[in-house]
Design a protein around this motif. Structure first.
Motif, PDB file in Angstrom:
ATOM      1  N   UNK A  65      12.857  -1.325   0.739  1.00 36.67           N
ATOM      2  CA  UNK A  65      11.771  -2.298   0.618  1.00 36.67           C
ATOM      3  C   UNK A  65      11.343  -2.470  -0.835  1.00 36.67           C
ATOM      4  N   UNK A  66      11.002  -3.696  -1.190  1.00 38.94           N
ATOM      5  CA  UNK A  66      10.463  -4.031  -2.501  1.00 38.94           C
ATOM      6  C   UNK A  66       9.165  -4.805  -2.290  1.00 38.94           C
ATOM      7  N   UNK A 253      -3.686   5.907  -1.614  1.00 36.64           N
ATOM      8  CA  UNK A 253      -3.508   5.740  -3.063  1.00 36.64           C
ATOM      9  C   UNK A 253      -2.350   6.591  -3.586  1.00 36.64           C
ATOM     10  N   UNK A 254      -1.996   7.665  -2.863  1.00 32.44           N
ATOM     11  CA  UNK A 254      -0.935   8.548  -3.329  1.00 32.44           C
ATOM     12  C   UNK A 254       0.438   7.905  -3.256  1.00 32.44           C
ATOM     13  N   UNK A 255       0.610   6.852  -2.479  1.00 31.11           N
ATOM     14  CA  UNK A 255       1.913   6.200  -2.364  1.00 31.11           C
ATOM     15  C   UNK A 255       2.253   5.353  -3.587  1.00 31.11           C
ATOM     16  N   UNK A 256       1.273   5.125  -4.444  1.00 26.66           N
ATOM     17  CA  UNK A 256       1.541   4.341  -5.639  1.00 26.66           C
ATOM     18  C   UNK A 256       2.221   5.167  -6.726  1.00 26.66           C
ATOM     19  N   UNK A 257       2.241   6.486  -6.585  1.00 25.34           N
ATOM     20  CA  UNK A 257       2.980   7.342  -7.502  1.00 25.34           C
ATOM     21  C   UNK A 257       2.466   7.270  -8.926  1.00 25.34           C
ATOM     22  N   UNK A 258       3.339   7.601  -9.866  1.00 24.97           N
ATOM     23  CA  UNK A 258       2.992   7.625 -11.278  1.00 24.97           C
ATOM     24  C   UNK A 258       3.889   6.668 -12.048  1.00 24.97           C
ATOM     25  N   UNK A 259       3.382   6.221 -13.194  1.00 27.40           N
ATOM     26  CA  UNK A 259       4.124   5.338 -14.090  1.00 27.40           C
ATOM     27  C   UNK A 259       4.555   4.046 -13.389  1.00 27.40           C
ATOM     28  N   UNK A 260       3.711   3.546 -12.468  1.00 29.44           N
ATOM     29  CA  UNK A 260       3.991   2.283 -11.804  1.00 29.44           C
ATOM     30  C   UNK A 260       5.032   2.338 -10.715  1.00 29.44           C
ATOM     31  N   UNK A 262       6.134   2.668  -7.107  1.00 35.69           N
ATOM     32  CA  UNK A 262       5.492   2.508  -5.804  1.00 35.69           C
ATOM     33  C   UNK A 262       6.544   2.674  -4.712  1.00 35.69           C
ATOM     34  N   UNK A 263       6.235   3.494  -3.727  1.00 38.62           N
ATOM     35  CA  UNK A 263       7.130   3.687  -2.587  1.00 38.62           C
ATOM     36  C   UNK A 263       6.743   2.631  -1.540  1.00 38.62           C
ATOM     37  N   UNK A 264       7.345   1.456  -1.643  1.00 42.99           N
ATOM     38  CA  UNK A 264       6.906   0.317  -0.848  1.00 42.99           C
ATOM     39  C   UNK A 264       7.100   0.560   0.648  1.00 42.99           C
ATOM     40  N   UNK A 265       8.236   1.117   1.043  1.00 39.23           N
ATOM     41  CA  UNK A 265       8.496   1.308   2.461  1.00 39.23           C
ATOM     42  C   UNK A 265       7.509   2.258   3.110  1.00 39.23           C
TER      43      UNK A 265
END
Length: 300
Positions: A65-66, A253-260, A262-265
């Motif tokens: 996913x994107x 908010x944790x699914x956005x990860x670091x340095x941009x 994002x784990x979209x799926x």
């Protein structure tokens, strides 16, 4: 000259006699540029709402996913399998449910008790008090968080589930009082007077007469409070520090990860699961809307 007459057999459809002819009024038909613009505006709003929902559904079942909305080439459940853990999904959802349920219960009880004297007793302080309540609902929560955070530090309530629940209840109470008072005004006071004649006290008449007749209104208020508390991110993010106490609105908010990154799926899968309890609660509360009425309550 025109004369309104009633056609036999259809008393609810007035007929107008104009120059010897009978004409029946019909609803106006929308056409032309105005109709085109209105339909175009509705189509734009429909697309703006549907596209994010389509992305949410497709991305949850897409292993690659994107941010683009596209139909998955290979449907998969691995995004759901990745997030089905205690710390990442089940515990935050339980925290959200507990916070929302307790806040809704506290606000409903306090709103009914506060709205009763405002609805049943006439005083010159009623309108100023209601306007003060309405002004309290206009204050943005971001303006209150700095003094509230300092107060929580002084009272040792920081990272306290009970303190967060009390603050969320207090911030939701003004609008709940305003809405509950309007619903309570629709309940005839004569029904309470009949209960008083039978020996009921004010609290008993409120519990046995007014509240049952207000179930549709209380259901609407509970939905409003529940959805506002369930989706509140800023307050729990500021007041709850331990990951084990944070609700799902903060955990997402944790699914956005670091340095941009994002784990979209997984973000879409968690969002679907996060949305389901609210939909279920709305369906359950919606059964009370419109099922109760005051028809026949004043007969006899």
């Amino acid at each position: 000259m025109s004369e309104a007459i009633t056609r036999p057999g259809a008393p609810d459809r007035p007929v107008t006699r104009r120059r010897g002819k009978l004409t029946t009024p019909t609803s106006p038909t929308r056409h032309g540029m105005a109709a085109f613009l209105s339909y175009l505006a509705m189509a734009v709003v429909f697309v703006a709402f549907v596209l994010p929902l389509l992305w949410l559904f497709f991305a949850a079942f897409d292993g690659e996913a994107t941010f683009q909305t596209r139909i998955p080439k290979h449907w998969t459940l691995k995004n759901f399998a990745a997030i089905m853990t205690r710390d990442q999904t089940f515990l935050p959802l339980w925290n959200s449910f507990m916070i929302s349920a307790v806040v809704t219960l506290i606000v409903l009880v306090c709103a009914v008790l506060c709205a009763y004297p405002l609805s049943r007793y006439r005083s010159r302080f009623n309108k100023p008090f209601l306007y003060t309540i309405l002004f309290g609902t206009c204050l943005p929560i971001t303006c209150l968080m700095v003094p509230v955070y300092s107060l929580f530090v002084m009272l040792h309530l920081l990272d306290s589930m009970a303190g967060t629940i009390l603050f969320l209840a207090a911030s939701s109470l003004p609008m709940a009082i305003w809405m509950t008072k309007n619903f309570m005004d629709s309940v005839p006071v004569e029904l309470e007077e009949a209960a008083w004649v039978d020996g009921a006290s004010m609290l008993k008449s409120l519990r046995l007469v007014v509240v049952p007749l207000m179930k549709p209104g209380l259901a609407a208020v509970s939905i409003f409070i529940l959805m506002g508390t369930w989706g509140n991110f800023f307050v729990p993010y500021m007041l709850l520090l331990s990951p084990s106490k944070q609700p799902a609105s903060v955990t997402i908010y944790s699914f956005f990860g670091q340095h941009g990154m994002i784990i979209y799926g997984q973000l879409a899968a968690f969002s679907l699961i996060y949305t389901l309890p609210v939909v279920v609660m709305y369906v359950i509360a919606n059964r009370f809307l419109g099922t109760y009425s005051l028809a026949g309550g004043m007969k006899g």
